[in-house]
Design an enzyme around this catalytic site. Structure first.
Site, PDB file in Angstrom:
ATOM      1  N   ASP A 110       0.831  -1.204   0.000  1.00  0.00           N
ATOM      2  CA  ASP A 110       0.000   0.000   0.000  1.00  0.00           C
ATOM      3  C   ASP A 110       0.866   1.255   0.000  1.00  0.00           C
ATOM      4  O   ASP A 110       2.071   1.210   0.290  1.00  0.00           O
ATOM      5  CB  ASP A 110      -0.902   0.029   1.237  1.00  0.00           C
ATOM      6  CG  ASP A 110      -2.010  -1.004   1.183  1.00  0.00           C
ATOM      7  OD1 ASP A 110      -2.273  -1.534   0.083  1.00  0.00           O
ATOM      8  OD2 ASP A 110      -2.611  -1.275   2.243  1.00  0.00           O
ATOM      9  N   TYR A 115       5.761  -9.442   8.066  1.00  0.00           N
ATOM     10  CA  TYR A 115       5.465  -8.019   8.175  1.00  0.00           C
ATOM     11  C   TYR A 115       5.681  -7.575   9.617  1.00  0.00           C
ATOM     12  O   TYR A 115       5.379  -8.316  10.556  1.00  0.00           O
ATOM     13  CB  TYR A 115       4.019  -7.719   7.783  1.00  0.00           C
ATOM     14  CG  TYR A 115       3.768  -7.656   6.300  1.00  0.00           C
ATOM     15  CD1 TYR A 115       4.006  -6.482   5.584  1.00  0.00           C
ATOM     16  CD2 TYR A 115       3.284  -8.767   5.610  1.00  0.00           C
ATOM     17  CE1 TYR A 115       3.764  -6.416   4.222  1.00  0.00           C
ATOM     18  CE2 TYR A 115       3.038  -8.711   4.242  1.00  0.00           C
ATOM     19  CZ  TYR A 115       3.284  -7.529   3.558  1.00  0.00           C
ATOM     20  OH  TYR A 115       3.040  -7.470   2.204  1.00  0.00           O
TER      21      TYR A 115
END
Length: 259
Positions: free
Chosen positions: A52, A110
């Site tokens: 993103d 992540y």
């Protein structure tokens, strides 16, 4: 032309994510433009997965077809001379024509970083700023444990994804609190669009007392949908595990026996 694999480290603050955009503000736009200049022809890259806007990466795998007269080391040197300062190629190796960083990705990690106080110009872009909110750490840890395992994570995904299945497996979810900072780490075989930020947002809501710990169960069972997405700037793609891994193979090929 031969095929090369690279690892790109980038600060995502000023970009509209990794995937190519029509307005040219994505990381893929910049990388492909630079490669095209070196190759003297239009060059496209394939990569392990999109990120993103505002998300950072410690090593995004990508592949491209490049000039054979340049060694892998030379490619890395030239790219780092030409790319903007918020991008850096940390490895380039020659790879087989069949290698695909998206199809070869078997797991990803992540890391989400948040802080309750400003950290200064060196660190502010890498942490989400969440001020003056007390958090019940034990509730967050209990809720995080519920995410481990194979589940249908559809309730933790944003609209706009075209994946065939929303089932994913999380091998490890860990949470660490230190002073005014919070770290959320996720290791899994894949992640849906917006999944990590929605999981972090839900864990934060639980810590703030806005949701119950059992809300995790409701989302995973399809009876509820996560509705708070944590800010993008705290999210980092740390590692992508590849099988086969051309970077590991390159290290092995260059090992020497000094005995």
């Amino acid at each position: 032309m031969v095929k090369y694999a690279g690892l790109l480290q980038f600060k995502g603050t000023n970009y509209a994510g990794f995937q190519r955009q029509k307005n040219g503000t994505a990381i893929q736009n910049v990388l492909e433009s630079t490669l095209s200049q070196i190759n003297n022809r239009a060059t496209v890259v394939r990569y392990s997965g999109r990120t993103d806007a505002g998300v950072h990466a410690w090593g995004m795998p990508f592949v491209f077809w490049g000039r054979e007269d340049l060694s892998a080391d030379k490619w890395m040197f030239i790219l780092n001379r030409m790319l903007p300062k918020d991008m850096r190629v940390i490895s380039v190796v020659r790879t087989s024509p069949e290698f695909d960083p998206q199809l070869s990705a078997v797991a990803k990690q992540y890391l989400y970083c948040a802080t309750q106080e400003r950290l200064g110009p060196l660190w502010d872009d890498f942490f989400a700023y969440l001020p003056n909110l007390s958090i019940e750490t034990s509730a967050v840890i209990s809720a995080a444990r519920k995410l481990v395992g194979e589940h249908d994570f559809k309730g933790f995904s944003k609209k706009g994804s075209s994946v065939k299945s929303t089932r994913r497996k999380l091998y490890e979810v860990s949470v660490m609190f230190t002073h005014s900072r919070m770290y959320f780490s996720f290791v899994g075989n894949g992640f849906l669009y917006g999944m990590v930020r929605l999981m972090v947002g839900t864990l934060l809501q639980i810590g703030w007392g806005k949701q119950d710990v059992n809300f995790i169960d409701e989302v995973l069972s399809g009876n509820a949908v996560a509705n708070y997405s944590a800010p993008a700037q705290g999210l980092h793609l740390v590692k992508v595990w590849l099988e086969p891994d051309p970077f590991l193979e390159s290290v092995k090929a260059n090992e020497r026996d000094f005995s």
